[in-house]
Design a protein around this motif. Sequence first.
Motif, PDB file in Angstrom:
ATOM      1  N   LEU A   1       0.843  -1.198   0.000  1.00 52.46           N
ATOM      2  CA  LEU A   1       0.000   0.000   0.000  1.00 52.46           C
ATOM      3  C   LEU A   1       0.880   1.251   0.000  1.00 52.46           C
ATOM      4  O   LEU A   1       0.648   2.197  -0.768  1.00 52.46           O
ATOM      5  CB  LEU A   1      -0.914  -0.020   1.224  1.00 52.46           C
ATOM      6  CG  LEU A   1      -1.843   1.172   1.348  1.00 52.46           C
ATOM      7  CD1 LEU A   1      -2.829   1.175   0.207  1.00 52.46           C
ATOM      8  CD2 LEU A   1      -2.575   1.147   2.669  1.00 52.46           C
TER       9      LEU A   1
ATOM     10  N   LEU B   1       3.852   0.977  13.498  1.00 56.26           N
ATOM     11  CA  LEU B   1       2.517   1.037  14.112  1.00 56.26           C
ATOM     12  C   LEU B   1       1.963  -0.367  14.286  1.00 56.26           C
ATOM     13  O   LEU B   1       1.355  -0.698  15.327  1.00 56.26           O
ATOM     14  CB  LEU B   1       1.608   1.868  13.208  1.00 56.26           C
ATOM     15  CG  LEU B   1       0.447   2.594  13.864  1.00 56.26           C
ATOM     16  CD1 LEU B   1       0.926   3.390  15.046  1.00 56.26           C
ATOM     17  CD2 LEU B   1      -0.202   3.522  12.854  1.00 56.26           C
TER      18      LEU B   1
ATOM     19  N   LEU C   1     -11.997   2.488  25.386  1.00 60.47           N
ATOM     20  CA  LEU C   1     -11.226   1.395  24.802  1.00 60.47           C
ATOM     21  C   LEU C   1      -9.873   1.293  25.498  1.00 60.47           C
ATOM     22  O   LEU C   1      -9.460   2.181  26.238  1.00 60.47           O
ATOM     23  CB  LEU C   1     -11.009   1.653  23.308  1.00 60.47           C
ATOM     24  CG  LEU C   1     -12.264   1.638  22.448  1.00 60.47           C
ATOM     25  CD1 LEU C   1     -11.894   1.866  21.006  1.00 60.47           C
ATOM     26  CD2 LEU C   1     -12.986   0.317  22.586  1.00 60.47           C
ATOM     27  N   THR C   2      -9.152   0.176  25.242  1.00 64.95           N
ATOM     28  CA  THR C   2      -7.801   0.059  25.767  1.00 64.95           C
ATOM     29  C   THR C   2      -6.840   0.807  24.844  1.00 64.95           C
ATOM     30  O   THR C   2      -7.182   1.121  23.699  1.00 64.95           O
ATOM     31  CB  THR C   2      -7.384  -1.409  25.830  1.00 64.95           C
ATOM     32  OG1 THR C   2      -7.370  -1.910  24.497  1.00 64.95           O
ATOM     33  CG2 THR C   2      -8.345  -2.231  26.654  1.00 64.95           C
TER      34      THR C   2
ATOM     35  N   ARG D   1      -4.253  -0.185  23.322  1.00 60.42           N
ATOM     36  CA  ARG D   1      -3.934  -0.904  22.100  1.00 60.42           C
ATOM     37  C   ARG D   1      -5.054  -0.763  21.070  1.00 60.42           C
ATOM     38  O   ARG D   1      -4.808  -0.601  19.882  1.00 60.42           O
ATOM     39  CB  ARG D   1      -3.691  -2.375  22.430  1.00 60.42           C
ATOM     40  CG  ARG D   1      -2.729  -3.082  21.486  1.00 60.42           C
ATOM     41  CD  ARG D   1      -2.601  -4.522  21.879  1.00 60.42           C
ATOM     42  NE  ARG D   1      -3.906  -5.149  21.998  1.00 60.42           N
ATOM     43  CZ  ARG D   1      -4.626  -5.542  20.960  1.00 60.42           C
ATOM     44  NH1 ARG D   1      -4.169  -5.393  19.751  1.00 60.42           N
ATOM     45  NH2 ARG D   1      -5.816  -6.087  21.135  1.00 60.42           N
TER      46      ARG D   1
ATOM     47  N   LEU E   1      -4.804   2.429  19.363  1.00 55.78           N
ATOM     48  CA  LEU E   1      -3.756   2.389  18.346  1.00 55.78           C
ATOM     49  C   LEU E   1      -4.241   1.653  17.104  1.00 55.78           C
ATOM     50  O   LEU E   1      -3.933   2.039  15.977  1.00 55.78           O
ATOM     51  CB  LEU E   1      -2.508   1.722  18.905  1.00 55.78           C
ATOM     52  CG  LEU E   1      -1.708   2.596  19.866  1.00 55.78           C
ATOM     53  CD1 LEU E   1      -0.587   1.804  20.487  1.00 55.78           C
ATOM     54  CD2 LEU E   1      -1.145   3.785  19.114  1.00 55.78           C
ATOM     55  N   VAL E   2      -5.017   0.590  17.321  1.00 55.18           N
ATOM     56  CA  VAL E   2      -5.579  -0.141  16.175  1.00 55.18           C
ATOM     57  C   VAL E   2      -6.461   0.796  15.354  1.00 55.18           C
ATOM     58  O   VAL E   2      -6.400   0.811  14.123  1.00 55.18           O
ATOM     59  CB  VAL E   2      -6.374  -1.376  16.658  1.00 55.18           C
ATOM     60  CG1 VAL E   2      -7.126  -1.990  15.488  1.00 55.18           C
ATOM     61  CG2 VAL E   2      -5.450  -2.384  17.283  1.00 55.18           C
TER      62      VAL E   2
ATOM     63  N   VAL F   1      -6.219   4.049  15.121  1.00 56.97           N
ATOM     64  CA  VAL F   1      -5.352   4.978  14.397  1.00 56.97           C
ATOM     65  C   VAL F   1      -4.784   4.291  13.159  1.00 56.97           C
ATOM     66  O   VAL F   1      -4.805   4.839  12.051  1.00 56.97           O
ATOM     67  CB  VAL F   1      -4.211   5.454  15.324  1.00 56.97           C
ATOM     68  CG1 VAL F   1      -3.178   6.221  14.516  1.00 56.97           C
ATOM     69  CG2 VAL F   1      -4.746   6.317  16.426  1.00 56.97           C
ATOM     70  N   PHE F   2      -4.299   3.068  13.366  1.00 59.10           N
ATOM     71  CA  PHE F   2      -3.694   2.326  12.268  1.00 59.10           C
ATOM     72  C   PHE F   2      -4.698   2.099  11.147  1.00 59.10           C
ATOM     73  O   PHE F   2      -4.410   2.353   9.974  1.00 59.10           O
ATOM     74  CB  PHE F   2      -3.186   0.992  12.824  1.00 59.10           C
ATOM     75  CG  PHE F   2      -2.494   0.127  11.809  1.00 59.10           C
ATOM     76  CD1 PHE F   2      -1.242   0.464  11.339  1.00 59.10           C
ATOM     77  CD2 PHE F   2      -3.092  -1.028  11.335  1.00 59.10           C
ATOM     78  CE1 PHE F   2      -0.599  -0.322  10.416  1.00 59.10           C
ATOM     79  CE2 PHE F   2      -2.461  -1.817  10.408  1.00 59.10           C
ATOM     80  CZ  PHE F   2      -1.211  -1.466   9.940  1.00 59.10           C
TER      81      PHE F   2
ATOM     82  N   LEU G   1      -5.461   5.269   9.276  1.00 59.36           N
ATOM     83  CA  LEU G   1      -4.349   5.626   8.399  1.00 59.36           C
ATOM     84  C   LEU G   1      -4.351   4.770   7.140  1.00 59.36           C
ATOM     85  O   LEU G   1      -4.254   5.281   6.008  1.00 59.36           O
ATOM     86  CB  LEU G   1      -3.047   5.416   9.186  1.00 59.36           C
ATOM     87  CG  LEU G   1      -1.769   5.998   8.604  1.00 59.36           C
ATOM     88  CD1 LEU G   1      -1.942   7.482   8.411  1.00 59.36           C
ATOM     89  CD2 LEU G   1      -0.604   5.715   9.525  1.00 59.36           C
ATOM     90  N   VAL G   2      -4.535   3.462   7.341  1.00 60.02           N
ATOM     91  CA  VAL G   2      -4.535   2.563   6.192  1.00 60.02           C
ATOM     92  C   VAL G   2      -5.702   2.887   5.265  1.00 60.02           C
ATOM     93  O   VAL G   2      -5.549   2.937   4.039  1.00 60.02           O
ATOM     94  CB  VAL G   2      -4.584   1.101   6.674  1.00 60.02           C
ATOM     95  CG1 VAL G   2      -4.894   0.180   5.506  1.00 60.02           C
ATOM     96  CG2 VAL G   2      -3.258   0.712   7.298  1.00 60.02           C
TER      97      VAL G   2
ATOM     98  N   LEU H   1      -4.912   5.926   3.252  1.00 57.79           N
ATOM     99  CA  LEU H   1      -3.914   5.633   2.217  1.00 57.79           C
ATOM    100  C   LEU H   1      -4.550   4.862   1.062  1.00 57.79           C
ATOM    101  O   LEU H   1      -4.224   5.105  -0.101  1.00 57.79           O
ATOM    102  CB  LEU H   1      -2.760   4.840   2.825  1.00 57.79           C
ATOM    103  CG  LEU H   1      -1.842   5.652   3.742  1.00 57.79           C
ATOM    104  CD1 LEU H   1      -0.807   4.762   4.392  1.00 57.79           C
ATOM    105  CD2 LEU H   1      -1.161   6.749   2.958  1.00 57.79           C
ATOM    106  N   VAL H   2      -5.455   3.944   1.406  1.00 57.17           N
ATOM    107  CA  VAL H   2      -6.140   3.200   0.343  1.00 57.17           C
ATOM    108  C   VAL H   2      -6.939   4.155  -0.527  1.00 57.17           C
ATOM    109  O   VAL H   2      -6.924   4.050  -1.762  1.00 57.17           O
ATOM    110  CB  VAL H   2      -7.060   2.118   0.964  1.00 57.17           C
ATOM    111  CG1 VAL H   2      -8.005   1.570  -0.087  1.00 57.17           C
ATOM    112  CG2 VAL H   2      -6.227   1.007   1.553  1.00 57.17           C
TER     113      VAL H   2
ATOM    114  N   ILE I   1      -6.303   7.274  -1.087  1.00 58.54           N
ATOM    115  CA  ILE I   1      -5.371   8.017  -1.954  1.00 58.54           C
ATOM    116  C   ILE I   1      -4.903   7.130  -3.111  1.00 58.54           C
ATOM    117  O   ILE I   1      -4.862   7.555  -4.268  1.00 58.54           O
ATOM    118  CB  ILE I   1      -4.163   8.507  -1.130  1.00 58.54           C
ATOM    119  CG1 ILE I   1      -4.617   9.544  -0.130  1.00 58.54           C
ATOM    120  CG2 ILE I   1      -3.101   9.099  -2.038  1.00 58.54           C
ATOM    121  CD1 ILE I   1      -3.515  10.032   0.760  1.00 58.54           C
ATOM    122  N   ALA I   2      -4.582   5.868  -2.773  1.00 65.09           N
ATOM    123  CA  ALA I   2      -4.096   4.969  -3.808  1.00 65.09           C
ATOM    124  C   ALA I   2      -5.161   4.767  -4.882  1.00 65.09           C
ATOM    125  O   ALA I   2      -4.871   4.762  -6.079  1.00 65.09           O
ATOM    126  CB  ALA I   2      -3.690   3.636  -3.186  1.00 65.09           C
TER     127      ALA I   2
END
Lengths: 220, 672
Positions: A110, A141, B647-648, B650, B653-654, B656-657, B660-661, B664-665, B667-668
């Motif tokens: 990606l 991350l 939430l916990t 972690r 963070l999930v 956020v991740f 972000l993904v 990005l998808v 944009i791609a």
Amino acid sequence: MSGIDIELARLMATLMLVVSFMLLYQDRLAGLINAYALQSGLLALAVAAQAHAQEAPHLYVTALLALVVKGLAIPLALHRIVLRLGVHREIEKVIGVGTTMLFGLAVTMLAVLVVLPVTETAAALTREDLGFALAIVLLGLLTMISRRNAVSQVIGFMSLENGLILAATGARGMPLVVEVSVAFSILIAFIVVGIFLFRIRERFDSVDVHALDRFRGELP
Amino acid sequence: MSALAIELVVAAVQGTVGLLAAASRPGRGWAFFVYGATAVASAIGFLTVLVFLSSGSPPAAVVLPLGLPWIGAHLRLDPLAAWFLLVLHLGSAAASLFALGYDAEPPRPRAVLPAYAGFLAAMNVVPLAADAFSFLFAWEAMSLFSFLLVLVHHEEGENRRAAYVYLLMAGFGSVCLLLAFGLLAGRDGSYAFADMVQHRLAPWAAAAVFLLAVLGAGSKAGLFPLHVWLPLAHPAAPSHVSALMSGVMTKLAVYSFVRIVFDLVGPSPWWWSVPLLVVAAATAVMGVLYALMQHDLKRLLAYHTVENIGIIFLGLGLALAFRASGLALGAAIALTAALLHVLNHMLFKSLLFLSAGAVLQATGERDMEHLGGLVHRMPATALAFLLGSMAISALPPLNGFVSEWLTFQAILVSPALPQPLLHYLVPVAGALLALAAALAAACFVKAFGVTFLGRARSSAVADAREVDRFQLAAMFGLVALCVFVGIVPAGAIGLLRGVTQTLAEGAVLGEGWLTGWLSLAPAGALRSSYNGLVVLSFVLFSAGASAWSVHRFASARLVRGPIWDCGYPDPSPATQYTAASFAQPIRRVFGSVVFRAREQVDMPPPGDPTPARLVVRLVDPAWNWLFEPLAARVAEVTERLNRMQFLTIRRYLVLVFLALVALLVVIALWQV
């Protein structure tokens, strides 16, 4: 600038990406810290190669900082912390290794897909560096979220920061002040997290963040 | 000094006065200083733009090193901005002058004075701003200062709710404008207006900008059904601020719409006029129907603002239709009508709000059902209110008539449009406009009659005192302007020449349609013309003749006797015709459909001493069918999202991740 510099910088960046994958499957704390030290060393080499390629002497300072602080000081400190904490040396994973690696591959693809078309006009070195850097950030991350251990979350965070520095040095004309301030904030974060680790261990006899969640009364 | 420099100094002076008032501990002298300084600054600003417009000076621009670094603040004074500055300065001068008497000892000087001066300064910058950042900054400052002014009497829960609704709607409007500017700038464009004009948009992007401008400017101006905050917030502020909010701030929303749609977007397709005409006509009729149902004097005026915004947007919609079909003359007439109505509405709405403020100060009452008979206690205020009512009801020879008549002239030229849909739509919109004008007249017969005529309905009203000379000066200054623009409209229309030349396909207004300086004949001298002086002399002559003949032939035969009062020995003021009873026929005809008005009479059985009650229930369509379901959905969604607060680490963070993904998808995929 000579061709070999660029090739060297690219090689180092690629190796950093490979080490990011190594971070994903480590199941012992010592191995994780060593992998991080390796990645930081590679970052130092990559930045030095960039400095030579771009003829930007201030980047040597960045490379030296990366080597001394992130390649040596922080890993040593982490090893000491782990020893003094006397916690389990094994890391409890949330997601299995195979699945994590598959995720990592997808995320890397990606990153390349996103960066390459955006930077068509940029210099070749910058383009690929940015792609690697984004992949390293995403893998950092992923490292953070696939573990329950607080130490490994710190490592994931600092690996993410390695990716940021790589991106920053790849771009021409990045002022040293910015790099120094980023490095400094990472150091502060490291110190704060280190202190917290001790506090958590004192309280729960473990650095498994699961204990924190149980303490908050949200998990059985 | 150039006109632009003077305007900037005026804004800076008003802002500085506000800062001084905020930094010190203002007392009685401070109110005099703040209102005096803002009035003088506004008067100077008014004269400057008047000279700028009448001399036909070229636009002036300057870039100041303020705001975002390397971008600066682009400021520009062109005829369109100057026209709205003219309206703004007139309104703020009148409001400040009025406040010298009305608000001489403000209950909360630290709350009112800095916000008032800041409000004026921010409104000053809005028309001058020539880049999106400065514009939105000034726009937001204007919203926030007026929000503070709505909250001045925050101890009443109703005012807090009004301010909250206002803040929500202001935020919504700003987001819409922000997105519109983003689209106008394009992917890598600059945010200066001068670059946006050069930048031609794809049709879908231009249409999106248009819709966002309707939503953004419309929510600030009060287009139905985005008007809901307006009748809550405008009456809650102190009266001189109500006059500014209703008379001036809504006009700056009109400015932002004209700037974006007529200037920045460039050429537009004809169908844009269709939604605008529909919404504008609905706004005009709904605004006046809402107003008829009101018994609160200031809220009634606020609903009339909604109605007049409808009239203005109707003119703008017609101008869009004419411009898209290349009919420059029609576009010029419609645009002139709309922009002239901007000035006129500011004049009479400020006048009416200031008179309502005078009534409020003298009696402490806003509810018309508790007023009455004020013409004996406050004759000057009553005269000012009467003239303002005549102007807003579009009676010749006052100013409201001129701009509404011009709007009708534009409607009468509309058969020249080539689109069949508009052939049907425009006459319907015209009929609705005529209905709104007639209902407005009925509404102001009610407002004036119940408030000022008859007998006092409470003791506070019976002991009312006429207001002081500052307030009267402000009101009668506005009265004089209403009469002046009504009789010599060519003077005001001449100032609009520069605006229509640039925005209406370069239509020339001078020849053919300003025949002489007294007479207006927009569509050629053969079709119809208006001459204020002729109408005035006819009105004066016929009124004088009938007064004389009534006096001559009837006064001598007048016999005064006791009135028949259904057998009650002591006629109480409560037996008078009330506002509710006056509005009842109209409520039955229109309200039963539009508001689902239901009347219920509770008649106690014989022998029971409890009073009989008449209860009228109205359903507000905007609240019931749009905002309440919307609020319920929002509450539902937030209730579900609430779980994400616990939430916990972690899991955060999930999230956020994954976010972000996902981005990005996107944009791609975007680049494929």
